[in-house]
Design a protein around this motif. Structure first.
Motif, PDB file in Angstrom:
ATOM      1  N   ALA A  65       0.820  -1.216   0.000  1.00 35.43           N
ATOM      2  CA  ALA A  65       0.000   0.000   0.000  1.00 35.43           C
ATOM      3  C   ALA A  65       0.853   1.266   0.000  1.00 35.43           C
ATOM      4  O   ALA A  65       0.363   2.346  -0.380  1.00 35.43           O
ATOM      5  CB  ALA A  65      -0.933   0.003   1.210  1.00 35.43           C
ATOM      6  N   ARG A  66       2.116   1.163   0.420  1.00 34.04           N
ATOM      7  CA  ARG A  66       2.976   2.343   0.523  1.00 34.04           C
ATOM      8  C   ARG A  66       4.005   2.448  -0.596  1.00 34.04           C
ATOM      9  O   ARG A  66       4.737   3.436  -0.654  1.00 34.04           O
ATOM     10  CB  ARG A  66       3.674   2.342   1.895  1.00 34.04           C
ATOM     11  N   LEU A  67       4.068   1.474  -1.464  1.00 33.73           N
ATOM     12  CA  LEU A  67       4.994   1.565  -2.583  1.00 33.73           C
ATOM     13  C   LEU A  67       4.466   2.550  -3.621  1.00 33.73           C
ATOM     14  O   LEU A  67       3.272   2.573  -3.909  1.00 33.73           O
ATOM     15  CB  LEU A  67       5.171   0.190  -3.229  1.00 33.73           C
ATOM     16  N   PRO A  68       5.342   3.349  -4.187  1.00 28.91           N
ATOM     17  CA  PRO A  68       4.884   4.267  -5.229  1.00 28.91           C
ATOM     18  C   PRO A  68       4.515   3.504  -6.498  1.00 28.91           C
ATOM     19  O   PRO A  68       4.969   2.371  -6.691  1.00 28.91           O
ATOM     20  CB  PRO A  68       6.113   5.153  -5.464  1.00 28.91           C
ATOM     21  N   PRO A  69       3.697   4.087  -7.356  1.00 31.53           N
ATOM     22  CA  PRO A  69       3.409   3.439  -8.635  1.00 31.53           C
ATOM     23  C   PRO A  69       4.662   3.429  -9.499  1.00 31.53           C
ATOM     24  O   PRO A  69       5.530   4.302  -9.380  1.00 31.53           O
ATOM     25  CB  PRO A  69       2.316   4.325  -9.242  1.00 31.53           C
ATOM     26  N   GLY A  70       4.752   2.432 -10.359  1.00 30.29           N
ATOM     27  CA  GLY A  70       5.911   2.352 -11.238  1.00 30.29           C
ATOM     28  C   GLY A  70       7.108   1.740 -10.551  1.00 30.29           C
ATOM     29  O   GLY A  70       7.025   1.253  -9.420  1.00 30.29           O
ATOM     30  N   PRO A  71       8.262   1.762 -11.216  1.00 32.88           N
ATOM     31  CA  PRO A  71       9.468   1.144 -10.661  1.00 32.88           C
ATOM     32  C   PRO A  71       9.828   1.713  -9.296  1.00 32.88           C
ATOM     33  O   PRO A  71       9.716   2.914  -9.052  1.00 32.88           O
ATOM     34  CB  PRO A  71      10.543   1.475 -11.701  1.00 32.88           C
ATOM     35  N   ALA A  72      10.239   0.840  -8.413  1.00 34.65           N
ATOM     36  CA  ALA A  72      10.627   1.245  -7.064  1.00 34.65           C
ATOM     37  C   ALA A  72      11.661   0.256  -6.540  1.00 34.65           C
ATOM     38  O   ALA A  72      11.902  -0.792  -7.142  1.00 34.65           O
ATOM     39  CB  ALA A  72       9.408   1.290  -6.140  1.00 34.65           C
ATOM     40  N   ARG A  73      12.267   0.616  -5.417  1.00 37.36           N
ATOM     41  CA  ARG A  73      13.301  -0.211  -4.800  1.00 37.36           C
ATOM     42  C   ARG A  73      12.937  -0.467  -3.338  1.00 37.36           C
ATOM     43  O   ARG A  73      12.622   0.473  -2.608  1.00 37.36           O
ATOM     44  CB  ARG A  73      14.666   0.496  -4.865  1.00 37.36           C
ATOM     45  N   ILE A  74      12.957  -1.733  -2.945  1.00 34.19           N
ATOM     46  CA  ILE A  74      12.723  -2.044  -1.547  1.00 34.19           C
ATOM     47  C   ILE A  74      13.811  -2.977  -1.034  1.00 34.19           C
ATOM     48  O   ILE A  74      14.479  -3.668  -1.814  1.00 34.19           O
ATOM     49  CB  ILE A  74      11.336  -2.677  -1.300  1.00 34.19           C
ATOM     50  N   ALA A  75      13.974  -2.989   0.279  1.00 31.21           N
ATOM     51  CA  ALA A  75      14.888  -3.919   0.937  1.00 31.21           C
ATOM     52  C   ALA A  75      14.109  -4.682   2.005  1.00 31.21           C
ATOM     53  O   ALA A  75      13.315  -4.099   2.743  1.00 31.21           O
ATOM     54  CB  ALA A  75      16.062  -3.179   1.566  1.00 31.21           C
ATOM     55  N   ASP A  76      14.334  -5.991   2.044  1.00 36.21           N
ATOM     56  CA  ASP A  76      13.770  -6.853   3.083  1.00 36.21           C
ATOM     57  C   ASP A  76      14.941  -7.348   3.909  1.00 36.21           C
ATOM     58  O   ASP A  76      15.745  -8.164   3.436  1.00 36.21           O
ATOM     59  CB  ASP A  76      12.999  -8.014   2.448  1.00 36.21           C
ATOM     60  N   LEU A  77      15.063  -6.843   5.136  1.00 34.98           N
ATOM     61  CA  LEU A  77      16.219  -7.145   5.974  1.00 34.98           C
ATOM     62  C   LEU A  77      15.905  -8.292   6.931  1.00 34.98           C
ATOM     63  O   LEU A  77      14.936  -8.240   7.678  1.00 34.98           O
ATOM     64  CB  LEU A  77      16.637  -5.897   6.760  1.00 34.98           C
ATOM     65  N   GLY A  78      16.760  -9.330   6.903  1.00 38.51           N
ATOM     66  CA  GLY A  78      16.497 -10.533   7.679  1.00 38.51           C
ATOM     67  C   GLY A  78      15.448 -11.381   6.995  1.00 38.51           C
ATOM     68  O   GLY A  78      14.471 -11.803   7.600  1.00 38.51           O
ATOM     69  N   ALA A  96      25.414  -1.040   1.634  1.00 41.32           N
ATOM     70  CA  ALA A  96      26.552  -0.306   1.071  1.00 41.32           C
ATOM     71  C   ALA A  96      26.171   1.057   0.501  1.00 41.32           C
ATOM     72  O   ALA A  96      26.488   1.396  -0.631  1.00 41.32           O
ATOM     73  CB  ALA A  96      27.220  -1.145  -0.022  1.00 41.32           C
ATOM     74  N   GLY A  97      25.473   1.852   1.290  1.00 43.10           N
ATOM     75  CA  GLY A  97      25.128   3.199   0.865  1.00 43.10           C
ATOM     76  C   GLY A  97      23.929   3.302  -0.048  1.00 43.10           C
ATOM     77  O   GLY A  97      23.548   4.412  -0.449  1.00 43.10           O
ATOM     78  N   GLU A  98      23.304   2.184  -0.402  1.00 44.53           N
ATOM     79  CA  GLU A  98      22.123   2.224  -1.265  1.00 44.53           C
ATOM     80  C   GLU A  98      20.930   2.820  -0.508  1.00 44.53           C
ATOM     81  O   GLU A  98      20.835   2.734   0.719  1.00 44.53           O
ATOM     82  CB  GLU A  98      21.757   0.820  -1.744  1.00 44.53           C
ATOM     83  N   ARG A  99      20.012   3.402  -1.272  1.00 41.37           N
ATOM     84  CA  ARG A  99      18.782   3.941  -0.697  1.00 41.37           C
ATOM     85  C   ARG A  99      17.577   3.294  -1.367  1.00 41.37           C
ATOM     86  O   ARG A  99      17.640   2.874  -2.524  1.00 41.37           O
ATOM     87  CB  ARG A  99      18.727   5.465  -0.858  1.00 41.37           C
ATOM     88  N   PHE A 100      16.464   3.282  -0.619  1.00 46.00           N
ATOM     89  CA  PHE A 100      15.285   2.543  -1.059  1.00 46.00           C
ATOM     90  C   PHE A 100      14.016   3.358  -0.815  1.00 46.00           C
ATOM     91  O   PHE A 100      13.976   4.233   0.050  1.00 46.00           O
ATOM     92  CB  PHE A 100      15.200   1.207  -0.320  1.00 46.00           C
ATOM     93  N   ASP A 101      12.994   3.017  -1.582  1.00 47.40           N
ATOM     94  CA  ASP A 101      11.682   3.623  -1.363  1.00 47.40           C
ATOM     95  C   ASP A 101      11.018   3.048  -0.111  1.00 47.40           C
ATOM     96  O   ASP A 101      10.176   3.716   0.508  1.00 47.40           O
ATOM     97  CB  ASP A 101      10.770   3.367  -2.567  1.00 47.40           C
ATOM     98  N   LEU A 102      11.401   1.817   0.248  1.00 51.98           N
ATOM     99  CA  LEU A 102      10.768   1.161   1.400  1.00 51.98           C
ATOM    100  C   LEU A 102      11.716   0.103   1.941  1.00 51.98           C
ATOM    101  O   LEU A 102      12.361  -0.617   1.169  1.00 51.98           O
ATOM    102  CB  LEU A 102       9.439   0.539   0.984  1.00 51.98           C
ATOM    103  N   ILE A 103      11.795   0.027   3.255  1.00 49.37           N
ATOM    104  CA  ILE A 103      12.540  -1.028   3.935  1.00 49.37           C
ATOM    105  C   ILE A 103      11.575  -1.766   4.854  1.00 49.37           C
ATOM    106  O   ILE A 103      10.855  -1.135   5.638  1.00 49.37           O
ATOM    107  CB  ILE A 103      13.714  -0.453   4.746  1.00 49.37           C
ATOM    108  N   ALA A 104      11.539  -3.081   4.738  1.00 50.01           N
ATOM    109  CA  ALA A 104      10.647  -3.910   5.558  1.00 50.01           C
ATOM    110  C   ALA A 104      11.478  -4.936   6.312  1.00 50.01           C
ATOM    111  O   ALA A 104      12.515  -5.399   5.815  1.00 50.01           O
ATOM    112  CB  ALA A 104       9.613  -4.606   4.688  1.00 50.01           C
ATOM    113  N   SER A 105      11.021  -5.296   7.501  1.00 51.90           N
ATOM    114  CA  SER A 105      11.731  -6.314   8.263  1.00 51.90           C
ATOM    115  C   SER A 105      10.806  -6.976   9.278  1.00 51.90           C
ATOM    116  O   SER A 105       9.989  -6.312   9.915  1.00 51.90           O
ATOM    117  CB  SER A 105      12.928  -5.698   9.004  1.00 51.90           C
TER     118      SER A 105
END
Length: 283
Positions: free
Chosen positions: A105-118, A174-183
């Protein structure tokens, strides 16, 4: 003397159901027979082959000893996906699907970047990657064994919009940034007696407990979020039912805004989220 007739499948189930949960018994018999539960219903009066009886009896004994059904069958359903699991990974729980819903529900429309940690078995990362093939997902875990399971799940599902990297929390980013981080980090108190009970006895301790108050991993996730989120990006963390207030405070202290907690289907505080300052970029 004539040999005893083979035991019917339904009789096997009834006998096992007097020792373990009937639902568990049905899952294990289907696994031992290499059939679906629907097939078992239709063939309840069929004689059980000797090899099926032997496999089923061994599985029942292991379940009586406390081993989780998911580890005995090697699979667990999550978000409509049939995922491989092993003692290297936490067993995905239905309540974690709330985290997936909130992330989508919080991801923007179109291409995006997320990280799932653990990431463990990859449940969260794979569910989001399946729903949003236009999203790039980076999934990390400190356990090489867990990542092997997650990679196998991605391959069996034919998902290619993921990358798996070994490392502890933010270290692999390593310095990357994301639209959303989930864990879904470990959040049980190290001295909690539940760790010595039920299925939890067999799950990896590092994926369950985190410090004296259960918040050590969440502190790391909160503190490092802004450095790895794009402006307006979201951090979402699953936690224990009594930890909502503490997690909200950690996210707010870390500089995140719009901090709130979502409740699960049993009205328990389950996922807390916050947003990095600034406006999200285009798209």
């Amino acid at each position: 003397m004539n040999p005893c007739p083979p035991t019917e499948l339904d009789a096997l189930l009834r006998a096992a159901s007097s020792r373990i949960d009937p639902t568990d018994a049905r899952w294990l018999l289907a696994h031992a027979a290499g059939r679906s539960q629907t097939w078992l219903f239709a063939h309840a009066r069929d004689p059980a082959p000797a090899d099926v009886v032997a496999r089923f009896d061994a599985l029942v004994e292991r379940r009586v000893a406390g081993e989780p059904v998911a580890y005995l069958t090697g699979t667990r359903g999550f978000w409509g996906l049939d995922l491989k699991v092993s003692p290297e990974t936490l067993i995905p729980r239905p309540e974690t699907e709330l985290l997936v819903e909130l992330a989508l529900a919080r991801l923007p429309p179109g291409p995006a970047r997320i990280a799932d940690l653990g990431t463990g078995s990859g449940a969260i990362a794979l569910a989001i990657a399946r729903e949003r093939p236009d999203v790039y997902v980076l999934a990390t875990d400190a356990s090489a064994g867990a990542l092997d399971v997650a990679r196998a799940n991605a391959a069996s599902l034919g998902l290619a919009n993921l990358r798996f990297v070994q490392g502890d929390w933010y270290a692999p980013l390593a310095g990357e940034r994301f639209d959303l981080i989930a864990s879904n980090p470990p959040y049980i108190e190290e001295a909690d007696p539940h760790l010595e009970q039920g299925d939890l006895r067999f799950e990896p301790a590092a994926a369950l407990a985190s410090g004296a108050d259960g918040l050590d991993a969440i502190r790391v996730l909160a503190a490092g979020a802004i450095a790895h989120l794009d402006p307006g990006g979201w951090l979402l963390i699953e936690h224990g039912l009594s930890q909502g207030a503490a997690v909200r405070a950690l996210l707010a202290d870390a500089g995140l805004g719009q901090v709130d907690t979502a409740r699960d289907l049993e009205a328990r505080e389950r996922v807390t989220f916050g947003r990095a300052p600034g406006s999200p970029g285009p798209g």
